[in-house]
Design an enzyme around this catalytic site. Structure first.
Site, PDB file in Angstrom:
ATOM      1  N   LYS A 174       0.886  -4.597  -1.932  1.00 30.85           N
ATOM      2  CA  LYS A 174       0.233  -4.665  -0.618  1.00 30.85           C
ATOM      3  C   LYS A 174      -0.464  -6.018  -0.462  1.00 30.85           C
ATOM      4  O   LYS A 174      -0.341  -6.681   0.561  1.00 30.85           O
ATOM      5  CB  LYS A 174      -0.776  -3.513  -0.473  1.00 30.85           C
ATOM      6  CG  LYS A 174      -0.090  -2.162  -0.290  1.00 30.85           C
ATOM      7  CD  LYS A 174      -1.034  -0.977  -0.466  1.00 30.85           C
ATOM      8  CE  LYS A 174      -0.237   0.329  -0.400  1.00 30.85           C
ATOM      9  NZ  LYS A 174      -1.043   1.517  -0.698  1.00 30.85           N
ATOM     10  N   GLN A 182      -7.055   3.271  -2.199  1.00 27.26           N
ATOM     11  CA  GLN A 182      -5.818   3.781  -2.805  1.00 27.26           C
ATOM     12  C   GLN A 182      -6.062   5.173  -3.400  1.00 27.26           C
ATOM     13  O   GLN A 182      -7.004   5.369  -4.160  1.00 27.26           O
ATOM     14  CB  GLN A 182      -5.351   2.802  -3.903  1.00 27.26           C
ATOM     15  CG  GLN A 182      -4.018   3.161  -4.531  1.00 27.26           C
ATOM     16  CD  GLN A 182      -2.843   3.033  -3.558  1.00 27.26           C
ATOM     17  OE1 GLN A 182      -2.777   2.118  -2.742  1.00 27.26           O
ATOM     18  NE2 GLN A 182      -1.904   3.963  -3.646  1.00 27.26           N
ATOM     19  N   ASP A 219      -4.957   3.305   7.052  1.00 30.34           N
ATOM     20  CA  ASP A 219      -3.995   4.331   6.638  1.00 30.34           C
ATOM     21  C   ASP A 219      -3.962   5.526   7.584  1.00 30.34           C
ATOM     22  O   ASP A 219      -3.125   6.411   7.438  1.00 30.34           O
ATOM     23  CB  ASP A 219      -4.386   4.860   5.242  1.00 30.34           C
ATOM     24  CG  ASP A 219      -3.607   4.189   4.131  1.00 30.34           C
ATOM     25  OD1 ASP A 219      -2.489   3.720   4.403  1.00 30.34           O
ATOM     26  OD2 ASP A 219      -4.123   4.140   2.994  1.00 30.34           O
TER      27      ASP A 219
END
Ligand code: NAD
Length: 281
Positions: free
Chosen positions: A49, A93, A116
């Site tokens: 990422k 994460q 997200d």
């Protein structure tokens, strides 16, 4: 024989467009990623990422915290990033270690920086067919692929295997909002085959190697494989028996090279969208 949906090529095209778009701004979109612990898969995802963000000319930072970090320290860090005007997008994460309350962490990210789309305000908006700040990366990547290949969604029977908060649930809601008739299947579903054989669009996000066999797929169906599993040779493979199913399907995504590249690509377009929103661009 199915047309193969090329997620890699589409990602490359979208990211190339994004890169040239970014060049016109002096200030760049900023993605902050927090990783807790040493999970090897998570470390690879996070490194990818950051690498993609930097290649695009974004700003990006990865904040590494030890496995035993107290929850309060993690929440403090998130608050700092929430308050930092330079940071446009925050990604924590998952999974987090068991001593940390994941729900609390997700809810601590400012919805405007929730790249997200995990925050309940954003997922709730999707459930209400209202607009979240950005849509979740994997489901949005899938819809982008369907659109790119001009695959109609409205009025179609869509079957989603999997009901996780990351993929299955939001994807089913987004397909409903796009006027598909959606069935969600999961590990307690009976007669899976009877249901999947009705699908015009079949999406498997179960994480179960070879779950979707050719006899589960209607002729001409569109088959999207989200699964990421290791096969007996240790190679990355999806949920779908690709070789057999591609004979029956009209479109199919490979693994690797299908949904995976679209997820990271959408993370970048989401970061850019949040950057624009926060800067009134
Ligand atoms: P998860 O484990 O949280 O959820 C899996 C879901 O599938 C559950 O709802 C479960 O009930 C259902 N399921 C499992 N086995 C089943 C079976 N035999 N029959 C019917 N339903 C079954 O997983 P997740 O986070 O949603 O991820 C699913 C898969 O997608 C994993 O392989 C993951 O690695 C992959 N994934 C890929 C991407 C990508 O970008 N390519 C992104 C996210 C997840």
């Amino acid at each position: 024989m199915a047309e193969i949906i090329d997620g890699k090529a589409l990602r490359n095209k979208i990211l190339a467009d994004l890169k040239s778009e970014i060049e016109k701004y002096e200030k760049k979109p900023f993605l902050a990623v927090i990783i807790v612990g040493n999970d090897p898969a998570s470390k690879i995802y996070v490194a990818n990422k950051k690498k993609t963000a930097l290649e695009l000319g974004f700003e990006s930072v990865v904040i590494e915290m030890p496995e035993n970090v107290p929850e309060i320290e993690l929440l403090k860090k998130i608050n700092e990033l929430n308050a930092d005007k330079n940071v446009n997008a925050i990604l924590v994460q998952l999974p987090l270690p068991p001593h940390i309350d994941t729900e609390k962490v997700i809810e601590s990210v400012l919805p405007q920086k929730d790249v997200d789309c995990f925050h309940p305000l954003n997922t709730g908006k999707i459930a209400q067919n209202a607009r979240p700040f950005v849509y979740p990366c994997t489901p949005k990547g899938i819809i982008t692929m369907l659109n790119e290949y001009k695959i109609p969604i409205s009025g179609k029977n869509a079957v989603v295997i999997g009901r996780s908060n990351i993929v299955g649930r939001p994807l089913a809601a987004m397909l409903t909002n796009l006027d598909a008739t959606v069935t969600i299947c999961h590990s307690k579903t009976r007669n899976l085959k009877e249901i999947t054989r009705n699908a015009d669009i079949l999406i498997s996000a179960a994480g179960s190697l070879g779950l979707v066999s050719a006899d589960m797929v209607k002729k001409g169906a569109v088959v999207i494989d989200v699964g990421m599993n290791r096969n007996e040779n240790g190679k990355l493979a999806g949920d779908v028996d690709f070789e057999a199913v591609k004979e029956a399907a009209s479109f199919i995504t490979p693994v690797p090279g299908g949904v995976g590249p679209m997820t990271i690509c959408t993370l970048m377009t989401n970061t850019y969208e949040l950057f624009k929103l926060q800067n009134n661009l």
